[in-house]
Design an enzyme around this catalytic site. Structure first.
Site, PDB file in Angstrom:
ATOM      1  N   ASP A  31      83.776  22.883  63.684  1.00 38.67           N
ATOM      2  CA  ASP A  31      83.451  22.598  65.083  1.00 38.67           C
ATOM      3  C   ASP A  31      84.620  23.063  65.949  1.00 38.67           C
ATOM      4  O   ASP A  31      85.785  22.798  65.637  1.00 38.67           O
ATOM      5  CB  ASP A  31      83.226  21.084  65.258  1.00 38.67           C
ATOM      6  N   ILE A  32      84.288  23.746  67.037  1.00 37.09           N
ATOM      7  CA  ILE A  32      85.320  24.328  67.904  1.00 37.09           C
ATOM      8  C   ILE A  32      86.134  23.238  68.624  1.00 37.09           C
ATOM      9  O   ILE A  32      87.276  23.471  69.031  1.00 37.09           O
ATOM     10  CB  ILE A  32      84.662  25.297  68.919  1.00 37.09           C
ATOM     11  N   GLN A  94      72.982  14.910  71.778  1.00 33.19           N
ATOM     12  CA  GLN A  94      72.750  16.261  71.251  1.00 33.19           C
ATOM     13  C   GLN A  94      72.798  17.270  72.388  1.00 33.19           C
ATOM     14  O   GLN A  94      71.961  17.231  73.291  1.00 33.19           O
ATOM     15  CB  GLN A  94      71.387  16.359  70.541  1.00 33.19           C
ATOM     16  N   PHE A  95      73.777  18.158  72.326  1.00 33.49           N
ATOM     17  CA  PHE A  95      73.895  19.189  73.359  1.00 33.49           C
ATOM     18  C   PHE A  95      73.475  20.561  72.855  1.00 33.49           C
ATOM     19  O   PHE A  95      73.024  21.396  73.632  1.00 33.49           O
ATOM     20  CB  PHE A  95      75.318  19.212  73.923  1.00 33.49           C
ATOM     21  N   HIS A 100      72.002  19.809  63.487  1.00 38.59           N
ATOM     22  CA  HIS A 100      73.317  19.914  62.838  1.00 38.59           C
ATOM     23  C   HIS A 100      73.850  18.548  62.442  1.00 38.59           C
ATOM     24  O   HIS A 100      73.611  17.559  63.128  1.00 38.59           O
ATOM     25  CB  HIS A 100      74.329  20.623  63.748  1.00 38.59           C
ATOM     26  N   PHE A 101      74.561  18.536  61.341  1.00 43.24           N
ATOM     27  CA  PHE A 101      75.276  17.337  60.901  1.00 43.24           C
ATOM     28  C   PHE A 101      76.748  17.531  61.223  1.00 43.24           C
ATOM     29  O   PHE A 101      77.324  18.562  60.883  1.00 43.24           O
ATOM     30  CB  PHE A 101      75.109  17.120  59.390  1.00 43.24           C
ATOM     31  N   HIS A 102      77.354  16.523  61.865  1.00 41.85           N
ATOM     32  CA  HIS A 102      78.805  16.513  62.068  1.00 41.85           C
ATOM     33  C   HIS A 102      79.431  15.819  60.867  1.00 41.85           C
ATOM     34  O   HIS A 102      79.076  14.674  60.559  1.00 41.85           O
ATOM     35  CB  HIS A 102      79.171  15.677  63.304  1.00 41.85           C
TER      36      HIS A 102
HETATM   37  P1  5GP Z   1      76.150  17.873  69.615  1.00 41.70           P
HETATM   38  O1  5GP Z   1      76.796  17.179  70.776  1.00 41.70           O
HETATM   39  O2  5GP Z   1      75.038  18.777  70.033  1.00 41.70           O
HETATM   40  O3  5GP Z   1      75.762  16.919  68.519  1.00 41.70           O
HETATM   41  O4  5GP Z   1      77.299  18.758  68.982  1.00 41.70           O
HETATM   42  C1  5GP Z   1      77.484  20.104  69.243  1.00 41.70           C
HETATM   43  C2  5GP Z   1      78.844  20.477  68.698  1.00 41.70           C
HETATM   44  O5  5GP Z   1      78.933  21.894  68.667  1.00 41.70           O
HETATM   45  C3  5GP Z   1      80.019  19.978  69.533  1.00 41.70           C
HETATM   46  O6  5GP Z   1      80.847  19.127  68.753  1.00 41.70           O
HETATM   47  C4  5GP Z   1      80.753  21.258  69.959  1.00 41.70           C
HETATM   48  O7  5GP Z   1      82.158  21.139  69.920  1.00 41.70           O
HETATM   49  C5  5GP Z   1      80.243  22.275  68.959  1.00 41.70           C
HETATM   50  N1  5GP Z   1      80.163  23.629  69.481  1.00 41.70           N
HETATM   51  C6  5GP Z   1      79.565  24.011  70.642  1.00 41.70           C
HETATM   52  N2  5GP Z   1      79.664  25.338  70.793  1.00 41.70           N
HETATM   53  C7  5GP Z   1      80.341  25.815  69.715  1.00 41.70           C
HETATM   54  C8  5GP Z   1      80.755  27.125  69.317  1.00 41.70           C
HETATM   55  O8  5GP Z   1      80.523  28.122  69.983  1.00 41.70           O
HETATM   56  N3  5GP Z   1      81.426  27.220  68.142  1.00 41.70           N
HETATM   57  C9  5GP Z   1      81.706  26.131  67.362  1.00 41.70           C
HETATM   58  N4  5GP Z   1      82.373  26.349  66.233  1.00 41.70           N
HETATM   59  N5  5GP Z   1      81.318  24.880  67.718  1.00 41.70           N
HETATM   60  C10 5GP Z   1      80.650  24.725  68.874  1.00 41.70           C
END
Ligand code: 5GP
Ligand code: ZN
Length: 139
Positions: A31-32, A94-95, A100-102
């Site tokens: 994750d970035i 969720q963005f 996806h799983f963190h």
């Molecule tokens: P969500 O909030 O949807 O559960 O998590 C999305 C995750 O994707 C976030 O933790 C965010 O840091 C990560 N993320 C978003 N864009 C990118 C990207 O371009 N590259 C990587 N490696 N992670 C990303």
């Protein structure tokens, strides 16, 4: 046909990432924006595009679970503990609309914020009502 999904682009190599593991059905990368300063926060995703956990086809389920377990084994050695989080829909955080799983390795005093929710109480009779409602929704 899915247009403009950032994770689909990462799988295809159109957007760079730090890949940790890949097989025919799944992909894992850092994750970035890691959830703790110690890093190692990994996203495990299916190669097929699904938005929600309920969209996932059974044919991808085992492979995805296996990869989550495989990465977890490494992360439990990298860190001292591990949280696995999977958000569905914006209201739940969720963005990125690609399932996806963190996998977040944990360390003593790592400053992780959503470590523990505050515990609420059911009102009289409410627990059975809610359980009944959810059971009636099971397929
Ligand atoms: P969500 O909030 O949807 O559960 O998590 C999305 C995750 O994707 C976030 O933790 C965010 O840091 C990560 N993320 C978003 N864009 C990118 C990207 O371009 N590259 C990587 N490696 N992670 C990303
Ligand atoms: Zn996608």
């Amino acid at each position: 046909m899915v247009v403009d999904c950032i994770f689909c682009k990462i799988i295809k190599g159109e957007i760079p990432c730090t890949k940790i593991y890949e097989d025919s059905k799944t992909f894992a990368f850092l994750d970035i924006g890691p959830a703790t300063p110690r890093g190692g926060h990994i996203l495990v995703i299916p190669k097929n595009h699904y938005e929600l956990i309920t969209d996932l086809k059974d044919s991808d389920l085992i492979a995805l679970t296996k990869t989550v377990k495989k990465i977890s084994e490494a992360l439990l050695q990298y860190g001292e503990g591990l949280n696995i989080i999977q958000n569905n829909k914006k209201v739940a955080g969720q963005f990125v609309p690609h399932l996806h799983f963190h996998l977040i390795p944990r360390f003593e005093n790592d400053g992780f914020i959503i470590d523990r929710w505050s515990s609420n109480k059911y009102k009289e009779g409410e627990i059975d009502k809610i359980a009944g409602k959810i059971k009636s929704l099971l397929k």
